[in-house]
Design a protein around this motif. Structure first.
Motif, short mmCIF file in Angstrom:
data_model
loop_
_atom_site.label_atom_id
_atom_site.label_comp_id
_atom_site.label_asym_id
_atom_site.label_seq_id
_atom_site.Cartn_x
_atom_site.Cartn_y
_atom_site.Cartn_z
N THR A 1 0.79 -1.25 -0.02
CA THR A 1 0.06 -0.03 -0.12
C THR A 1 0.86 1.02 0.05
OG1 THR A 1 -0.20 -0.19 2.32
CG2 THR A 1 -1.98 -1.05 1.03
N ALA A 2 2.04 1.27 0.50
CA ALA A 2 2.89 2.50 0.68
C ALA A 2 3.55 2.62 -0.61
CB ALA A 2 4.12 2.22 1.79
N LEU A 3 4.02 1.56 -1.42
CA LEU A 3 4.50 1.63 -2.78
C LEU A 3 3.22 2.20 -3.77
CD1 LEU A 3 6.70 -1.35 -2.97
CD2 LEU A 3 7.42 0.91 -2.92
N THR A 4 1.93 1.75 -3.32
CA THR A 4 1.02 2.07 -4.25
C THR A 4 0.50 3.68 -4.02
OG1 THR A 4 -0.29 -0.07 -4.09
CG2 THR A 4 -1.78 1.98 -4.47
N ALA A 5 0.69 4.34 -2.89
CA ALA A 5 0.45 5.59 -2.74
C ALA A 5 1.71 6.33 -3.41
CB ALA A 5 0.36 6.08 -1.31
N MET A 6 2.90 6.00 -3.04
CA MET A 6 4.14 6.50 -3.67
C MET A 6 4.13 6.35 -5.38
SD MET A 6 8.03 5.45 -2.63
CE MET A 6 9.28 6.55 -3.21
N ALA A 7 3.69 5.56 -6.02
CA ALA A 7 3.39 5.31 -7.38
C ALA A 7 2.39 6.43 -7.80
CB ALA A 7 3.03 3.95 -7.69
N TRP A 8 1.41 6.34 -6.99
CA TRP A 8 0.45 7.21 -7.52
C TRP A 8 0.94 9.01 -7.59
CZ3 TRP A 8 -3.77 7.32 -10.53
CH2 TRP A 8 -4.51 8.40 -10.76
N VAL A 9 1.69 9.06 -6.76
CA VAL A 9 2.41 10.50 -6.85
C VAL A 9 3.08 10.75 -8.29
CG1 VAL A 9 4.14 12.14 -5.72
CG2 VAL A 9 2.17 10.93 -4.47
N GLY A 10 3.87 9.50 -8.31
CA GLY A 10 4.69 9.63 -9.71
C GLY A 10 3.69 9.31 -10.91
N VAL A 11 2.62 8.86 -10.74
CA VAL A 11 1.50 9.27 -12.00
C VAL A 11 1.00 10.33 -12.08
CG1 VAL A 11 -0.91 8.32 -12.63
CG2 VAL A 11 0.66 6.45 -11.63
N VAL A 12 0.82 10.94 -10.90
CA VAL A 12 0.52 12.55 -11.05
C VAL A 12 1.47 13.09 -11.81
CG1 VAL A 12 0.09 14.49 -9.70
CG2 VAL A 12 -1.13 12.45 -9.02
N ALA A 13 2.75 13.09 -11.47
CA ALA A 13 3.72 13.97 -12.06
C ALA A 13 3.87 13.54 -13.43
CB ALA A 13 4.97 13.54 -11.29
N HIS A 14 3.51 12.27 -13.90
CA HIS A 14 3.63 11.87 -15.02
C HIS A 14 2.61 12.41 -16.02
CE1 HIS A 14 4.41 9.56 -18.77
NE2 HIS A 14 3.14 8.98 -18.77
N VAL A 15 1.40 12.69 -15.43
CA VAL A 15 0.26 13.23 -16.04
C VAL A 15 0.53 14.61 -16.49
CG1 VAL A 15 -2.30 14.11 -15.81
CG2 VAL A 15 -1.56 11.54 -15.20
N GLU A 16 1.15 15.45 -15.29
CA GLU A 16 1.47 16.72 -15.41
C GLU A 16 2.72 16.99 -16.48
OE1 GLU A 16 -0.30 18.78 -14.17
OE2 GLU A 16 -1.48 17.71 -12.83
N LEU A 17 3.45 16.15 -16.71
CA LEU A 17 4.66 16.00 -17.75
C LEU A 17 3.89 15.91 -18.99
CD1 LEU A 17 7.49 14.03 -16.18
CD2 LEU A 17 7.78 16.36 -16.91
N ARG A 18 2.79 15.43 -19.28
CA ARG A 18 2.35 15.20 -20.49
C ARG A 18 1.34 16.16 -20.96
NH1 ARG A 18 2.63 10.12 -22.92
NH2 ARG A 18 0.53 10.45 -24.01
N ARG A 19 1.12 17.12 -20.16
CA ARG A 19 0.07 18.07 -20.25
C ARG A 19 0.63 18.93 -21.54
NH1 ARG A 19 -4.29 18.03 -17.32
NH2 ARG A 19 -4.25 17.03 -15.23
#
Length: 219
Positions: free
Chosen positions: A201-219
């Motif tokens: 679950t910790a890695l899941t939350a940490m990965a989600w922050v990475g997903v957020v950063a990736h989404v913002e990179l692709r904007r």
């Protein structure tokens, strides 16, 4: 009532190579921490992820690997937080989400030198030290604050994306924060395989922050 989408800031800051590099830190942080931690968990003698937290890998002759992993991943997470601050300024959650991610990153950095004491069969042959060491106390305090910050950042990101009309991102943020919160409480309650549940679950939350950063990179 339906939330009114909030106008996002211009993409100028995202086009800035420095901002893009900083955002990449959040993506790299989960990759580095996850790969290094899970590789050690699978290969180090006597380590059982259902019994021992990933922090226990900081013990033993190879403990320096996990200590370095904490520090490097933390630096990357803080860099990602700075990138998020640049692209989220002026939006709901745009102040506190990056701050909370930064607290999480600083917590990772401090978790390096504050080593959780061994015992219980890992490292092999280490009987453990009676009582709680300074390193253990420091690690538990830092970890508690860092976990709370990462969980809170997911919920703040959920609010941010809900206000901007991005329901999928809002749902993902809240689900990740909820999963980590439940996993943390389950582990603290001594549930079966609690260390494994906490790691997932910790890695899941940490990965989600990475997903957020990736989404913002692709904007």
């Amino acid at each position: 009532m339906t939330a009114t989408p909030t106008a996002r800031p211009t993409a100028t800051s995202v086009r800035d190579p420095r901002t893009r590099l900083l955002l990449s830190g959040s993506v790299a942080a989960v990759g580095v921490f996850g790969v290094v931690s899970l590789t050690q968990a699978a290969t180090r003698e006597g380590f059982d992820l259902t019994r021992f937290p990933l922090s226990a890998l900081s013990n033993g002759d190879l403990g320096w690997v996990q200590i370095t992993n904490f520090v490097v991943s933390g630096v990357l997470a803080v860099a990602g937080a700075v990138g998020l601050h640049r692209v989220m300024r002026g939006t709901p959650g745009g102040t506190w989400a990056p701050r909370l991610v930064a607290v999480w990153g600083i917590g990772l950095i401090l978790s390096g030198p504050f080593v959780l004491q061994g015992g219980g069969g890992f490292p092999v042959g280490d009987p453990g030290v009676p009582g709680m060491t300074v390193g253990t106390i420091g690690h538990l305090v830092v970890g508690t604050v860092a976990f709370a910050a990462l969980i809170a950042s997911c919920f703040v990101l959920g609010r941010h994306y809900a206000r901007s009309g991005e329901r999928g991102m809002a749902l993902g943020s809240r689900a990740s924060g909820s999963a980590f919160l439940v996993g943390d409480l389950y582990s603290m309650a001594g549930g079966p395989a609690g260390a494994l549940v906490l790691a997932i679950t910790a890695l899941t939350a940490m990965a989600w922050v990475g997903v957020v950063a990736h989404v913002e990179l692709r904007r």
